[in-house]
Scaffold this motif. Sequence first.
Motif, PDB file in Angstrom:
ATOM      1  N   LYS A   9      12.688 -10.734  80.170  1.00 42.54           N
ATOM      2  CA  LYS A   9      13.888 -10.127  80.776  1.00 42.54           C
ATOM      3  C   LYS A   9      14.904  -9.966  79.640  1.00 42.54           C
ATOM      4  N   ARG A  55      13.970 -16.897  76.759  1.00 44.37           N
ATOM      5  CA  ARG A  55      14.739 -17.199  77.979  1.00 44.37           C
ATOM      6  C   ARG A  55      13.819 -18.012  78.902  1.00 44.37           C
ATOM      7  N   SER A  56      13.406 -17.420  80.043  1.00 43.42           N
ATOM      8  CA  SER A  56      12.503 -18.183  80.916  1.00 43.42           C
ATOM      9  C   SER A  56      11.038 -17.969  80.543  1.00 43.42           C
ATOM     10  N   ARG A  75      15.703 -21.964  73.507  1.00 45.22           N
ATOM     11  CA  ARG A  75      15.784 -21.383  74.842  1.00 45.22           C
ATOM     12  C   ARG A  75      17.259 -20.994  75.032  1.00 45.22           C
ATOM     13  N   GLY A  77      19.761 -20.582  76.995  1.00 47.60           N
ATOM     14  CA  GLY A  77      20.054 -20.915  78.380  1.00 47.60           C
ATOM     15  C   GLY A  77      20.008 -22.414  78.557  1.00 47.60           C
ATOM     16  N   ALA A  78      19.972 -22.838  79.808  1.00 47.84           N
ATOM     17  CA  ALA A  78      20.085 -24.275  80.099  1.00 47.84           C
ATOM     18  C   ALA A  78      18.726 -24.941  80.335  1.00 47.84           C
ATOM     19  N   GLY A  79      17.977 -24.427  81.324  1.00 46.67           N
ATOM     20  CA  GLY A  79      16.736 -25.082  81.749  1.00 46.67           C
ATOM     21  C   GLY A  79      15.601 -24.798  80.792  1.00 46.67           C
ATOM     22  N   ASN A 102      25.721 -20.015  79.560  1.00 45.64           N
ATOM     23  CA  ASN A 102      25.621 -18.992  80.612  1.00 45.64           C
ATOM     24  C   ASN A 102      26.096 -19.526  81.972  1.00 45.64           C
ATOM     25  N   ARG A 224      16.155 -23.698  90.364  1.00 52.15           N
ATOM     26  CA  ARG A 224      14.735 -23.435  90.124  1.00 52.15           C
ATOM     27  C   ARG A 224      14.003 -23.404  91.456  1.00 52.15           C
ATOM     28  N   LYS A 271      15.515 -13.043  88.672  1.00 59.98           N
ATOM     29  CA  LYS A 271      16.595 -14.031  88.493  1.00 59.98           C
ATOM     30  C   LYS A 271      17.781 -13.391  87.754  1.00 59.98           C
ATOM     31  N   ALA A 274      22.042 -15.533  85.032  1.00 61.44           N
ATOM     32  CA  ALA A 274      22.537 -15.468  83.654  1.00 61.44           C
ATOM     33  C   ALA A 274      22.527 -14.044  83.118  1.00 61.44           C
TER      34      ALA A 274
HETATM   35  C1  3PG Z   1      18.997 -21.080  82.639  1.00 61.51           C
HETATM   36  O1  3PG Z   1      18.279 -22.076  82.800  1.00 61.51           O
HETATM   37  O2  3PG Z   1      19.728 -20.951  81.645  1.00 61.51           O
HETATM   38  C2  3PG Z   1      19.074 -20.034  83.720  1.00 61.51           C
HETATM   39  O3  3PG Z   1      18.182 -20.294  84.738  1.00 61.51           O
HETATM   40  C3  3PG Z   1      18.940 -18.607  83.194  1.00 61.51           C
HETATM   41  O4  3PG Z   1      17.612 -18.204  82.969  1.00 61.51           O
HETATM   42  P1  3PG Z   1      17.264 -16.764  82.331  1.00 61.51           P
HETATM   43  O5  3PG Z   1      17.689 -16.792  80.903  1.00 61.51           O
HETATM   44  O6  3PG Z   1      15.795 -16.609  82.497  1.00 61.51           O
HETATM   45  O7  3PG Z   1      18.033 -15.719  83.089  1.00 61.51           O
END
Ligand code: 3PG
Length: 306
Positions: A9, A55-56, A75, A77-79, A102, A224, A271, A274
């Motif tokens: 994405k 990203r994801s 990564r 982002g966060a997760g 984000n 998630r 998704k 972000a």
């Molecule tokens: C994250 O963990 O930063 C968000 O879920 C965003 O995920 P993405 O970068 O795939 O939009």
Amino acid sequence: MKILIATDKPFAPIAVNGIRKVVEDAGMELFLLEKYTEKKQLLEAVADVDAMIIRSDIIDNEVFDAAKKLKIVVRAGAGYDNVDLAAATAHNVIVMNTPGQNSNAVAELVFGMLVYGVRNLFNGTSGTELKGKKLGILAYGNVGRNVARIAKGFGMDVYAYDAFTPVQAIEKDGVKAVASTEELFKMTQVVSLHIPATPETKGSINFNLMNSMPKGAVVINTARKEVMDEAGLVQMFEERPDFKYLSDIKPGNDLELNEKYPDRYFATPKKMGAQTAEANINAGIAAAEQIVDYLKNGNTTFQVNK
Ligand code: 3PG
């Protein structure tokens, strides 16, 4: 040094330009793999890169095996549940995230979706308002804090539970800290999920928890899909005609829910939390700067596979 952005994405073009500037100013080269459709493309693209921004995107053992020169994955982002941390460590690769970059974007989407949900998906019927309702924030991290800030503007009464954040840190924001996830669901009409997907949280949002919510219950998931017990979700829709579920990550049973509960269920097609220029710039540039700082100075501040 070769840096690859591998994003199924893509970032906004303005964010890619910003990343390119950071990378090139550091005397490094940037490569781009966007919207790839097969894993093979990813395996080919990583073959001789030193660093990756993702990203994801799923980064598993096979990707690490194919990336012979890889030193760091960030990564943006966060997760980071999409990265096999053990495989990274086994391949001597550092993994980092960009926490907080984000989170405002995700928090704003929570309210976009909530208004849409409580106004019955704009189907023309009379809905409800957010003002005066009790909002429960499950996990008070960067996104949770932003959700609390915006919720106050809506005039909501804000509660939160976080197993790792001290009560004082929650209450200084004018948010009431509760003692458990169970208590949070019992006392709030709207619950916003901000927990990561871990072995402990997977499937943890179950029927009993959701069914303890007061009448007019709304659960919003911008975290998630794995944290939701999907069978429990179906049971909740069946037994609680007042219940609504809004999700930024399609559950496995999306088609069934869409067909049976079109006025009480909504999931974004992709998704979107972000997916803003600002979040892409913040997270993408932070990722590029962290890579440069690691490759040049060995800074491991945001490493998550320690
Ligand atoms: C994250 O963990 O930063 C968000 O879920 C965003 O995920 P993405 O970068 O795939 O939009």
